[in-house]
Structures are given as C-alpha cells and as structure tokens.
Design a protein around this motif. Sequence first.
Motif, short mmCIF file in Angstrom:
data_model
loop_
_atom_site.label_atom_id
_atom_site.label_comp_id
_atom_site.label_asym_id
_atom_site.label_seq_id
_atom_site.Cartn_x
_atom_site.Cartn_y
_atom_site.Cartn_z
N LYS A 1 0.86 -1.19 0.00
CA LYS A 1 0.00 0.00 0.00
C LYS A 1 0.90 1.23 0.00
O LYS A 1 1.72 1.41 0.89
N LEU A 2 0.73 2.09 -1.00
CA LEU A 2 1.64 3.23 -1.19
C LEU A 2 1.84 4.10 0.05
O LEU A 2 2.97 4.46 0.37
N PRO A 3 0.77 4.49 0.76
CA PRO A 3 1.00 5.38 1.92
C PRO A 3 1.86 4.75 3.02
O PRO A 3 2.40 5.46 3.85
N ALA A 4 2.02 3.41 2.99
CA ALA A 4 2.83 2.75 4.02
C ALA A 4 4.29 3.18 3.95
O ALA A 4 5.00 3.14 4.95
N VAL A 5 4.74 3.63 2.78
CA VAL A 5 6.12 4.10 2.63
C VAL A 5 6.38 5.26 3.57
O VAL A 5 7.35 5.29 4.31
N GLU A 6 5.47 6.23 3.55
CA GLU A 6 5.62 7.41 4.40
C GLU A 6 5.46 7.04 5.87
O GLU A 6 6.16 7.56 6.72
N THR A 7 4.53 6.12 6.16
CA THR A 7 4.29 5.72 7.55
C THR A 7 5.57 5.18 8.17
O THR A 7 5.87 5.44 9.34
N LEU A 8 6.32 4.41 7.41
CA LEU A 8 7.59 3.87 7.90
C LEU A 8 8.50 4.98 8.41
O LEU A 8 9.19 4.82 9.41
N GLY A 9 8.50 6.11 7.70
CA GLY A 9 9.37 7.21 8.07
C GLY A 9 9.04 7.85 9.40
O GLY A 9 9.89 8.51 10.00
N SER A 10 7.81 7.67 9.88
CA SER A 10 7.44 8.28 11.15
C SER A 10 7.32 7.26 12.28
O SER A 10 6.91 7.60 13.39
N VAL A 11 7.73 6.01 12.01
CA VAL A 11 7.67 4.96 13.03
C VAL A 11 8.65 5.27 14.17
O VAL A 11 9.80 5.62 13.93
N ASN A 12 8.17 5.14 15.40
CA ASN A 12 9.08 5.28 16.54
C ASN A 12 9.06 4.06 17.47
O ASN A 12 9.78 4.01 18.45
N ILE A 13 8.20 3.07 17.15
CA ILE A 13 8.18 1.81 17.89
C ILE A 13 8.16 0.67 16.87
O ILE A 13 7.30 0.63 15.99
N ILE A 14 9.14 -0.26 16.96
CA ILE A 14 9.09 -1.47 16.13
C ILE A 14 8.79 -2.64 17.06
O ILE A 14 9.63 -3.02 17.88
N ASN B 1 -3.55 -4.31 12.86
CA ASN B 1 -3.87 -3.18 13.72
C ASN B 1 -2.76 -2.15 13.82
O ASN B 1 -3.03 -0.99 14.13
N ALA B 2 -1.52 -2.57 13.56
CA ALA B 2 -0.39 -1.64 13.65
C ALA B 2 -0.50 -0.57 12.57
O ALA B 2 -1.19 -0.74 11.57
N ASP B 3 0.20 0.55 12.80
CA ASP B 3 0.23 1.60 11.78
C ASP B 3 0.82 1.08 10.49
O ASP B 3 0.41 1.47 9.40
N ILE B 4 1.81 0.20 10.64
CA ILE B 4 2.33 -0.51 9.47
C ILE B 4 2.74 -1.91 9.87
O ILE B 4 3.50 -2.10 10.81
N GLY B 5 2.20 -2.90 9.17
CA GLY B 5 2.52 -4.30 9.43
C GLY B 5 3.56 -4.77 8.43
O GLY B 5 3.42 -4.56 7.23
N VAL B 6 4.61 -5.42 8.94
CA VAL B 6 5.71 -5.88 8.09
C VAL B 6 5.82 -7.40 8.22
O VAL B 6 6.11 -7.92 9.29
N ALA B 7 5.60 -8.11 7.13
CA ALA B 7 5.64 -9.58 7.14
C ALA B 7 6.93 -10.08 6.52
O ALA B 7 7.54 -9.42 5.67
N MET B 8 7.34 -11.28 6.96
CA MET B 8 8.52 -11.93 6.40
C MET B 8 8.14 -12.65 5.10
O MET B 8 7.15 -13.37 5.05
N GLY B 9 8.94 -12.47 4.06
CA GLY B 9 8.61 -13.04 2.75
C GLY B 9 8.97 -14.50 2.61
O GLY B 9 8.31 -15.24 1.89
#
Length: 888
Positions: free
Chosen positions: A310-323, A623-631
């Motif tokens: 999802k395109l907007p997820a790129v920008e969301t990554l830039g503002s992440v402060n909790i992984i 539910n997270a602002d951005i979900g990152v899955a392992m490929g």
Amino acid sequence: MWFAKSREEVLQELNVNPATGLSAEEAKARLEKHGANKLKGKPKKSLISLFFAQLQDMLIYVLLAAAVITVLIGEYVDAIIILLVVLLNAVIGVFQESKAEKAIEALQKMTAPKTLVRRDGEVREISSEEIVPGDIVIVDAGRYIPADLRLLVTANLQIEESALTGESVPTEKNADDVHEDSHTPIGDQSNMAFMSTLATYGRGEGIVVATAMETEIGKIAQVLDEDIEEMTPLQKRLEELGKTLGFIAIGICALIFIIAFFQKRDLFEIFLTAISLAVAAIPEGLPAIVAIVLALGVTRMSKSNAIVKKLPAVETLGSVNIICSDKTGTLTQNKMTVIKFYTMNNLKSVPTEGTGFTPEPDERELIKSFVLCSDATYENGEGTGDPTEVALVALGEKYNLSRKKLHATYQRVGEKPFDSDRKLMSTLNQVEKGYRVHTKGAIDNILKISKYALVNGAVVPLTEELKANYLRIAEEMSDNALRILGVAYKDVDNLIGPDEMEQDLTVIGLVGMIDPPRLEVKDSIATAKRAGITPVMITGDHKNTAVAIAKELGIASSMEQSITGAEIDELAEEELTKRINNYRVFARVSPEHKVKIVKAYQAQGNIVSMTGDGVNDAPSLKNADIGVAMGITGTDVAKGASDMILTDDNFTTIVHAIEEGRNIYNNIKKSVVFLLSCNLGEVVAVFASVLFFWPVPLLPTQILWINLITDTLPAIALGVDPGDKDVMKKKPRNPKESFFAGGTAWRAVLGGMLIGVVTLAAFYYGLQEFGYQLGSKDIPEDVLTHGRTMAFVVLAVSQLFYSLSMRHSTKSIAQIGLFSNKYLVGAIIIGFILQLAVTSLPFLANAFSLQMLSARDWGLAVMFALLPLVINEIVKSTGRSQEKGSQN
C-alpha cells in the motif's frame, strides 16, 4: 474454556461416546446447526465502489467543480485536463486497494482438506469441512489439526504450533492435564490441539470443541475481517491540505466577485478571472504527483528487498518510533542450534561458522551418541524431523560426525522411544565388539539412571561431586535461556530389550541449544535506537529465553523490562497503556495480547510498526500503523494482513526501509511545498491585478499549462531526490506535527511572494516596452498578449530555477551538488524546451494566446526568473550563519 475441564466433563457436555463417535444422523444435524468447518470472509468491494471511494476527497471536489465551471465558460481543454488528473488519481488508488486484502483467503487455504474421524464405531476419512463439534478426531504425526480439539488420548504426542504461538519447538501434549487457571496462554494448554497446527510426533485422539470461526484461527480471521481504515500521517496531512486549499479557492472566488462587483467589471470577465484564481490556488497535479513519487519510492524499495503493498505505508515507515518485532524467525534464525557442550571440566562454545572441526576424545563420544540417538536428518544445510534432534545432527556435521556415516557404521538394532514422563530416548546400536546403548534426555533424569561418568577418556564412578558439577553447568546454561540435553551410554555384549537399556549408564556430558539471533540484527537495532526508534520484542516463547535474546541484541537490559501475557491479563487497559513504555519484552503472549500491546503503544501517541511471520502475528500486523511480514518464512496469512513484505526476512531491511520512508516523506514534502510556492506565486500575480484593477497577467489555460506541464516534471524530480545522509541521525517526526512545521510554511510563502512579484514585474515590463502601464486603459490585444507572454515565461522559468533551492531547507545548492539530482537538471532543461516550444510554435502559441519573444526578451526573462532562487539561497546562507553563531 475447554482446557479447564476434564475429559469426562467435555464428553458429557458434547454428549459423545468416544468409542463409537457420532452417528451419521447426529453429525448431519450438527453440521446444519454449526455450519461448514471453513473460515468466512467479508464480501469483496466491487471495482466501481473502490473507484468512487477514491473520489471522496475535498481536493477532488474542488477540481471537479473547477471542471464544471470550465465547461460552462467553454474552456473544454481545461476541463479535459482536470478530469484526466482526477481519473489518474482514482485509477492508481483502485489498483493498489484491489491487490491488498488476501489474508482471509490464505487462512481458508490453511485448513486441512482430509481428516480421520470415528463415526458409528468406525474410523473414516472425511473432508475437514464436514467436521462438527463432538467429532472424535484421530491425530498422528504429519497430519494437520482440522479444528480445535480437547485431547482425550495422547501417546508421546507433539504438535508444532509456531505459526500460532511463536515457539520454535513442538509442544508436548498430555490429555490427562487440566488447566484450572482461566488465563492459561495457548502455548501452555497442553491438553488442547488447535486448527491448522501440525502433529510432528506420536499420536492421539481428540474431541472437536470448536469449528470454523469459533476456533483460535477463526478468531484471528474475525480480527482480520474488521474494517480498520486508519489513515496514515501523510494521508491526514494531504486531506487537511486539500480542505484548506479548497476553502481558499472558494474564498478567493467569492472575494473576486465582491471586488469585481464594486469595480463594475464585465460578468464574463469575472468568470474568467475567478476560474483563473481557482486554478491558480489548487495544484491540480498534486494527487497524481504524490502517487507517482510514492510509486517510484516503492519501486526503489523493492530493489532493497522491501515490497510495499500500500503506497501510503512508505511514508508511515518514516514516522515509526516503535518497532514491535516477533522473535522467532524475525530476530532469530527459527532453528534450534547447539551453541555450547560440556564434558567433565571442559565447557566449549560451538563455532558459529565453518565445519570440519576435530573434537577431543570425550567430545567425540558425546556428539556421536547424540547423533546416533536421533531420528532427524540433515543434509546440505536442510534438516527434517524434530528441531531439537536436527540441531544435534547439525552439530555432528560440524565435527565430521555425519549422521549418514555413523548410522551406516553403527546400525540401530533396537530402541526405546521418547516418552514425556521419562523425558528420555534410547537406541541400541551395533559396534565392533557387541552393542552400545545411547540415551539422551533431561540431564537430571540421565543422572538418576547413571552409575558412571566419562572423564578424560576414563570411566569413573559417578560421585555426588560429579553430579553436582553437571547440574551446576546445566543451571548456568539454563540461566542463559539455553535448552539442556544430557547424554549417556553403556556397552553390552548381547542384544537387550527396551526395559534393560536405561540402567547403569555412563554419563558423557550435556549440550545447550537455543534459537540463535540473526547475526546482522544487533547492528540494525543499534542503528534504529540512534534514530530514536524503540525496538520491542513480542513472542510466544518463555520469558527467560526471550529476555536472554533481547539482552544479547540490545533490546532490553534487565528482567524488569519484561512482562508475560498472563500478567497483561491482570492489568486494566488504562493501566497497561500507562505502563507500556516500561517494557521491551512481551513473553508468552496470545494474538489478543499482541493487539492489546500495539493499541497501548498507539494510545501513547506512537506510530507503531509490527513485524512478524506467523498466523498469530496477523491481527497485530493489521492493527499496527504498518505491518511488516517476512517473505520467506512468513505465512500467507501474515503477508495478506501486512502493509509491507521483506523478501529476505532480514530485520536490517526494516531499518533501511525506515530510512527510505523518511527520505520519501521529505521528498514528498519538497514536491508539495514546491507546488504550493508556485501556485501561491500565481495567486499573488492574479489577485494583485484584480485588487488594483490591472489587466489579468495570466489566462486559465496558461496557468493550467504551467501547473500540469512545466511544474510537474520538477515536482516528480524532487520526489526522487537522493536521500539526506543525516536523516537517520534525527528523531522520528512527531505524528502530530503539522505538514508546515519547521519553517516550511515560511518557505512556501517566501517562494510564492517572490515568484508572484517577478511575474508581475515581467508583465509590467512587457507592457512598458510598448509604452503602457499596468493601470492603462484600452491596452491593445497584441500588447496585452506580449505582456502576458513575458509573465507566462518568467512565471514558468522562475519556478524551474526555484526547484533547485527546494532540495534542502538549509543546505545550499553547492553543498548538495548541482548535478547530484540529474533528474531535476533534466526536468529543468525539458521545461525550458517546452516553454520555448509553446511560445514559438504558431499552433501552440495561438492555442494559449501567446507570441514569440525576441532573444533580448528571453535574456531579461531569465534574469527575472533567477531572482527567487538567488534570494532564497541568500536567506538560507543567513540562517546557517546565525545557527553556527548560536552554537559557538
């Protein structure tokens, strides 16, 4: 809570005789009542509904209104251009959304197709969709569990539940257990088996207690099915910007009508002027340019092993402060590995890389016994069987004691299988003179059945002192979260039975194993922390193991920074939110806990990224602002629920993606501020002419040409600007921060005012060449056209030059490098050529009411156009000097 009930209570409640199972009639009735045992998904949105959803935006509304007005006044070309922009924006949105939600489909595929059940006193194989509560299911190694079961019979049954619990090692099951604690985590429910997990060892029987959406997997499916349409920070900023620009455009049009009414202007001229200002106020290409910049960023990220869904997820990554990261397979290698072994007075670490090592004599006996007393295989770096046994066989490969050679040389002639009560396994192998028993298992149980110990090649009596020594080493390893296995042997002259194997053994030693961290993760976590990002581990594994890994990686520093799922259940939601920032490790958690944790962090105003690979991670990924899955190791469910997929399963890639996300946001900001500066310049020029009753310096078609043709290329080029090398030395952007924070609004206003003023100056000069002033009346059409051509050229070229200054808010062009963004240089050159073409080619010049300029006029136009760039660079230089002075 079936795990809290005895077998008898469960059988009585479900009204089943385990010896015969359900009758065909009863099974049919229950199937009608409970429905098919398959997961349900929500109906998919049609392409039409997705398309119209893209049009629900304030900026789009104003653009459509502008298109209607342009049609009414006969400017059809303008209307077509505006509508094409709207259409492009909608098509890009539909394309992205239609590819997204695959999670439920993947969950449905995970259900087992065939299952063994007992019905009418006979064992039958039926489709898993036909299973109903009360069915007696036969479980054996290699079969997927078709529904949630309360186990009735278990014989050494082990079930691999990592996709659901996050644990690397299969869970031992015991039908006799009853868990009275209502908060018992899924990973500790030893009398239960869950849908879509895999039986890896032993056998058993269970009664179906939940099917379809009532299962643990079904509950996950329901969470994934909920509509969670949280907008990203960028979407929120652009929506706010769209609304603001829309209201500004409407306000300007209204103001024009009021001013024109008092000036008693012509009604048609008022329409033309109003539409000019509306077009000038709105950057028509903004939605398309932002989408293009994001798409280009996504393409660049895919080359670095990060696929964004999802395109907007790129920008969301830039503002992440909790992984929030899952442990198994994400921070660790998802394979048990022996890292230490011990023979009396000799504790050694296993080399992490390489093979062909030569063991000491006692070490050789230890490794040889472990390899012979295992059923796993390991070849070419790939193993099959129990993960613990695979780790032991892999240890043999490192020390030139391969399973294949050992089993060929020392053939197995007898065995006593592993038993969860004994916690031991024994094999009988043929040796040169007779036979040898090899026994592995829990070290305390090994010591109980041993009489001797192997010390420096000699067999000596096993004294209490030696026992204490083994137990001390085992405790030290256990404190470091290692899983301990001991091994012993004895030589016999003749074949013996299983009952005689585990007596009077000789202890050789023990090994410690763990699912080790990924080698590169530690540096990535340090980088993330320097960038103001807090890494957090969330796992289904045990607390001690999780904290040990977290300490090694630099995520946590003490046990006080950890909390278990059971402890979370004891906290109220408000209390968890209040204390959430104290924790770095969350152990023994269920899917529901993961969602609670993510939401608690979000409640504190954090932008949360959740990484994971298992089914159990899917709700929190969603539910997270951005979900990152392992490929690689990730399940289809996790991939479907995520916003981004890592093709190399590398935590380091997340850090690179965050850096890329920050740079992409900065680039989008550059593009947006550049477009706003340009449009503000147009507004200043047109509005000033209306206010002072001057002729309008720009026509709507001319403004549209600049907005959609000349401005677009530099805006896109700014969107792919090389990243700022210092971007990961800064803290994450405050999610509540305005799009125009940090002096951005001032830069936009300054640029707009400068561009507007030089445009009016050029218009004035164009009229003055023929002896007319701005306030002159009855200016001839050809003179007006010349003045507008000068204004048109200066407006476009000044914007092209000004894009160079937009590359950095404080650094000069020299510091960044004039040619470091070749796309921008190319865009400026193409922009010049387009301006030359539109003023020089007769059919284009006539279409846009322009005329050819002389070389002298072009020279003056370039001089005018350079002023905004030069002034802005002087302002930046002054700002740097002041900052340096304040630091000194």
